[in-house]
Scaffold this motif. Sequence first.
Motif, PDB file in Angstrom:
ATOM      1  N   ARG A 230      58.398 -15.235  11.128  1.00 40.18           N
ATOM      2  CA  ARG A 230      57.140 -15.974  11.332  1.00 40.18           C
ATOM      3  C   ARG A 230      56.315 -15.788  10.068  1.00 40.18           C
ATOM      4  N   PRO A 231      56.155 -16.850   9.270  1.00 42.64           N
ATOM      5  CA  PRO A 231      55.469 -16.702   7.980  1.00 42.64           C
ATOM      6  C   PRO A 231      53.960 -16.510   8.142  1.00 42.64           C
ATOM      7  N   PRO A 232      53.347 -15.859   7.156  1.00 42.90           N
ATOM      8  CA  PRO A 232      51.888 -15.705   7.207  1.00 42.90           C
ATOM      9  C   PRO A 232      51.211 -17.074   7.096  1.00 42.90           C
ATOM     10  N   TYR A 233      49.981 -17.127   7.528  1.00 43.48           N
ATOM     11  CA  TYR A 233      49.125 -18.328   7.464  1.00 43.48           C
ATOM     12  C   TYR A 233      49.569 -19.431   8.415  1.00 43.48           C
ATOM     13  N   VAL A 234      50.803 -19.915   8.284  1.00 45.29           N
ATOM     14  CA  VAL A 234      51.264 -21.076   9.057  1.00 45.29           C
ATOM     15  C   VAL A 234      52.127 -20.701  10.259  1.00 45.29           C
ATOM     16  N   GLY A 235      52.515 -19.456  10.355  1.00 49.52           N
ATOM     17  CA  GLY A 235      53.329 -19.003  11.483  1.00 49.52           C
ATOM     18  C   GLY A 235      52.702 -19.267  12.839  1.00 49.52           C
ATOM     19  N   PRO A 236      51.387 -19.010  12.996  1.00 52.99           N
ATOM     20  CA  PRO A 236      50.770 -19.287  14.295  1.00 52.99           C
ATOM     21  C   PRO A 236      50.823 -20.768  14.704  1.00 52.99           C
ATOM     22  N   SER A 237      51.054 -21.647  13.740  1.00 51.00           N
ATOM     23  CA  SER A 237      51.174 -23.084  14.034  1.00 51.00           C
ATOM     24  C   SER A 237      52.617 -23.489  14.327  1.00 51.00           C
ATOM     25  N   GLY A 238      53.517 -22.510  14.429  1.00 50.74           N
ATOM     26  CA  GLY A 238      54.907 -22.796  14.771  1.00 50.74           C
ATOM     27  C   GLY A 238      55.843 -22.970  13.591  1.00 50.74           C
ATOM     28  N   TRP A 239      55.341 -22.725  12.364  1.00 50.00           N
ATOM     29  CA  TRP A 239      56.214 -22.854  11.209  1.00 50.00           C
ATOM     30  C   TRP A 239      57.245 -21.728  11.207  1.00 50.00           C
TER      31      TRP A 239
END
Length: 123
Positions: free
Chosen positions: A73-82
């Motif tokens: 789960r990448p930083p910054y965009v992970g919470p958006s499902g990236w």
Amino acid sequence: MDVLETLRRICLALPEATERISHGAPTWAVRDKRTFVTFADHVHGDEHVAFWCPAPPGVQEEMVAVEPERFFRPPYVGPSGWLGVRLDGPDVDWDEITEIVTEAYRCVAPKTLVARLGTVIDQ
């Protein structure tokens, strides 16, 4: 094999894909607007050479749970499902990477461009 060059070739083969530098990293977008891949080579404090891309709902969680050594789960965009995909392992499967990149493209591209995917990928 140069990982960045191979990823670039995959991304730019997609209809109307463009490349630019965003936040210090090579990034590919549809029509220079909607990002579908960001290369991550220690630019954002990453410990791995990888890329980030949007994924369909639930895919990030599933892939990270099944293969946490390859997906994250990448930083910054992970919470958006990236989804984060590592490219620095010994056995990078470029056919699988092509599928992941193409699915990320499908997540953001207009339907008219998605309809052209079959002809581009079959070449």
